[in-house]
Design an enzyme around this catalytic site. Structure first.
Site, PDB file in Angstrom:
ATOM      1  N   HIS A   3       2.647  17.072 -10.453  1.00 40.63           N
ATOM      2  CA  HIS A   3       3.825  16.677  -9.666  1.00 40.63           C
ATOM      3  C   HIS A   3       5.128  17.212 -10.235  1.00 40.63           C
ATOM      4  O   HIS A   3       6.175  17.075  -9.596  1.00 40.63           O
ATOM      5  CB  HIS A   3       3.916  15.148  -9.571  1.00 40.63           C
ATOM      6  CG  HIS A   3       2.814  14.524  -8.783  1.00 40.63           C
ATOM      7  ND1 HIS A   3       2.714  14.666  -7.415  1.00 40.63           N
ATOM      8  CD2 HIS A   3       1.757  13.766  -9.146  1.00 40.63           C
ATOM      9  CE1 HIS A   3       1.646  14.007  -6.979  1.00 40.63           C
ATOM     10  NE2 HIS A   3       1.036  13.460  -8.023  1.00 40.63           N
ATOM     11  N   CYS A  15       6.671 -18.522   5.358  1.00 39.17           N
ATOM     12  CA  CYS A  15       7.669 -17.725   4.639  1.00 39.17           C
ATOM     13  C   CYS A  15       8.968 -17.707   5.456  1.00 39.17           C
ATOM     14  O   CYS A  15      10.064 -17.816   4.921  1.00 39.17           O
ATOM     15  CB  CYS A  15       7.216 -16.284   4.460  1.00 39.17           C
ATOM     16  SG  CYS A  15       5.496 -16.050   3.978  1.00 39.17           S
ATOM     17  N   CYS A  71      11.671 -20.500   5.226  1.00 36.34           N
ATOM     18  CA  CYS A  71      12.632 -20.399   4.129  1.00 36.34           C
ATOM     19  C   CYS A  71      13.485 -19.131   4.259  1.00 36.34           C
ATOM     20  O   CYS A  71      14.701 -19.184   4.185  1.00 36.34           O
ATOM     21  CB  CYS A  71      11.912 -20.400   2.782  1.00 36.34           C
ATOM     22  SG  CYS A  71      11.364 -22.060   2.309  1.00 36.34           S
ATOM     23  N   HIS A  72      12.833 -17.997   4.448  1.00 35.73           N
ATOM     24  CA  HIS A  72      13.560 -16.733   4.278  1.00 35.73           C
ATOM     25  C   HIS A  72      14.218 -16.176   5.538  1.00 35.73           C
ATOM     26  O   HIS A  72      15.101 -15.331   5.433  1.00 35.73           O
ATOM     27  CB  HIS A  72      12.643 -15.688   3.644  1.00 35.73           C
ATOM     28  CG  HIS A  72      12.254 -16.054   2.242  1.00 35.73           C
ATOM     29  ND1 HIS A  72      13.186 -16.227   1.248  1.00 35.73           N
ATOM     30  CD2 HIS A  72      11.045 -16.304   1.671  1.00 35.73           C
ATOM     31  CE1 HIS A  72      12.561 -16.555   0.115  1.00 35.73           C
ATOM     32  NE2 HIS A  72      11.268 -16.613   0.351  1.00 35.73           N
ATOM     33  N   CYS A 106       5.588 -17.483  -4.538  1.00 38.82           N
ATOM     34  CA  CYS A 106       5.986 -18.260  -3.357  1.00 38.82           C
ATOM     35  C   CYS A 106       4.775 -18.935  -2.725  1.00 38.82           C
ATOM     36  O   CYS A 106       4.865 -20.071  -2.268  1.00 38.82           O
ATOM     37  CB  CYS A 106       6.715 -17.374  -2.348  1.00 38.82           C
ATOM     38  SG  CYS A 106       8.481 -17.227  -2.724  1.00 38.82           S
TER      39      CYS A 106
END
Lengths: 259, 163, 108
Positions: A78, A175, A178-179, A220
């Site tokens: 690379h 999720c 909350c988010h 979480c």
């Protein structure tokens, strides 16, 4: 000491406001960085203060190290990572037509380990895999998160979205509750934030260590008392991909620092 | 509250309440013990300071410590210390001592510097096991000691790892 | 002993007499010795105890660390640029820990 009722009350609020699940408008999206105090922001901004840079430097050394039966280094194929890996981390996880599923950056690195270097894959959350991920991530710092638009990717995003919006666990929370719905709120004195994947792998002060997005997601999941998939599980890869799609156009900060 | 400094007493837990709520809290039975230990630790801090300062007076002034008003995570709290001093051969800061009230051990760090430092201006990161007092003492070349102190509030990180 | 990675920041050039900022970061877990493992036993202390900075061989700064210093210790301080040469930082600690890092500075 944080009192019980404050946290119970915080969660009661989250639970009570659940019906209005709506995606955050593009213009209102904010990185976890924006919710941090200025001292924690300064830790991320200054390379000599950002402990994540210790892993980036380790990753740079690994990039040049020969490994495996092929006795090749990443650099052998690379070359200069600042050119060849620029923008790569900003578009992972990506759908692999050959494998017929989405793969995250850690898995992509490991497939080169296995196939190109003929070396043993690096364990999830191992120092070396985190170092290589941080080093490759660093090459995209400041670049916008991008997600491909093809049938395979779209399907994986939908699957991640389903996990994100599904109420689960003993607390029966998603999720999104909350988010998406409560990101301006606080939980146990700390901001909830939008749960954006902009800094990974991050140096988390709580961990006193660098960790992957999957490790963070598992935190979480543990918090809502649900079944926590193993590191590398396809469900988590798709959740990562959905989060990246949700954050498309936002700037990658790797290595981020979070509380 | 920090992972590393956590004693059994201050260990955080996610508990499921009757209403199904998550609570982050210290084990209640340990709470009273913690308060008692807090008193003892405060005494330990006074003893540690006395070991440096002896019978000298320790007025507030010349030294200034800065900590975030609300600490996001007790594992790495940014600490800045600056002492007013010309930093000359005749008049300089010899050392800066940092203490805490409720960590398991009162000493945090000692920095030794001299006229070649140019300024007495130091930054580091420290662990804070709880909301508590942080005290810094400057030891001057003329034998005097100066102090500054700050009360720091430590919040908890939510969504912890099962450990 | 695992190889430690250190990151230090010293301006490569300075004017004579100028006060320069020096920053250092090193990978180290700073295990406090106060933390129980899964079976309730205390994990033995493993910390960096001492950090010394020399300027052309002369000590200009020293720090003594206790377990309350955060993992991956960060320290920033200042020194007066006196002459061209080498600034060296050395960390020593429990279990024979030793790491050292040097940089050149040009003073005009």
């Amino acid at each position: 000491m944080i009192s019980r009722w404050r946290i119970a009350a915080a969660l009661a609020v989250i639970g009570a406001t659940f019906p209005a699940i709506a995606e955050i408008p593009m213009s209102e999206r904010k990185s976890g960085y924006d919710f941090m105090g200025k001292q924690t922001q300064a830790m991320q901004d200054d390379d000599t203060a950002n402990a994540g840079m210790l892993w980036v430097l380790d990753g740079e050394a690994l990039w040049k190290r020969h490994a495996g039966a092929a006795n090749k280094s990443c650099a052998d194929c690379h070359g200069d990572a600042s050119a060849s890996m620029k923008g790569v981390a900003a578009r992972y996880p990506a759908f692999s037509p050959a494998l017929g599923r989405a793969v995250n950056l850690e898995q992509r690195i490991n497939s080169c380990r296995a196939e190109r270097q003929q070396a043993k894959p690096l364990a999830y959350e191992s120092k070396d895999l985190l170092a290589l991920t941080a080093f490759i991530g660093r090459q995209s710092r400041g670049l916008p998160i991008t997600v491909a638009d093809d049938a395979g990717t779209r399907k994986a995003i939908e699957s991640g979205r389903a996990t994100f919006t599904r109420r689960q666990g003993q607390l029966n929370l998603s999720c999104a509750q909350c988010h998406d719905d409560n990101w301006s709120g606080r939980l146990a004195g700390a901001p909830v934030t939008q749960g954006q994947p902009t800094g990974y792998p991050i140096y988390r002060l709580e961990w006193q260590n660098l960790g992957s997005l999957q490790r963070r997601l598992r935190n979480c999941l543990t918090g809502i008392r649900t079944i926590v998939p193993a590191l590398g599980a396809q469900e988590l890869v798709e959740l990562e991909l959905y989060l990246m799609w949700r954050a498309r156009g936002m700037t990658l900060e790797t290595p981020g620092v979070r509380p | 509250m920090t992972e590393l400094l956590t004693t059994a007493v201050t260990r955080r837990r996610f508990l499921i309440g009757a209403g199904g709520a998550v609570m982050v809290m210290a084990a209640p039975s340990a709470r009273a013990q913690f308060v008692a230990e807090g008193e003892a630790r405060s005494a330990a801090m006074r003893a540690a300071i006395k070991a440096i300062v002896g019978e000298n007076s320790l007025p507030q002034g010349r030294i200034k410590i800065e900590l975030p008003p609300l600490v996001e995570n007790g594992n790495a709290v940014p600490l800045s210390i600056a002492v007013e001093s010309p930093m000359t051969d005749a008049d300089h800061v010899k050392a800066i001592h940092v203490f805490t009230e409720k960590n398991p051990q009162p000493n945090v760090a000692v920095f030794q510097l001299g006229p070649r430092a140019g300024t007495a201006d130091i930054q580091t990161r420290m662990r804070l096991a709880d909301t508590q007092l942080v005290v810094a003492v400057a030891e001057m070349s003329d034998g005097s000691f100066w102090r500054d102190e700050v009360e720091v509030v430590v919040t908890l990180a939510a969504c912890l790892e099962e450990s | 002993m695992a190889a430690a990675r250190a990151l230090i920041n010293v301006p490569p050039k300075a004017r004579r007499g100028e006060v320069i900022g020096i920053k250092s970061l090193i990978s180290h877990e700073m295990e406090t010795g106060f933390r129980p493992n899964a079976t309730g036993q205390l994990i033995p202390r493993n910390i960096i105890k001492e950090f010394v900075c020399t300027y052309n061989g002369v000590e200009v700064f020293r720090a003594e660390f206790f377990p309350a210093v955060s993992a991956n210790p960060f320290v920033s301080f200042t020194t007066r640029a006196t002459e061209s040469g080498t600034i060296t930082m050395t960390w020593t600690g429990d279990n024979g820990f030793h790491a050292s890092e040097s940089v050149a500075i040009t003073v005009e």
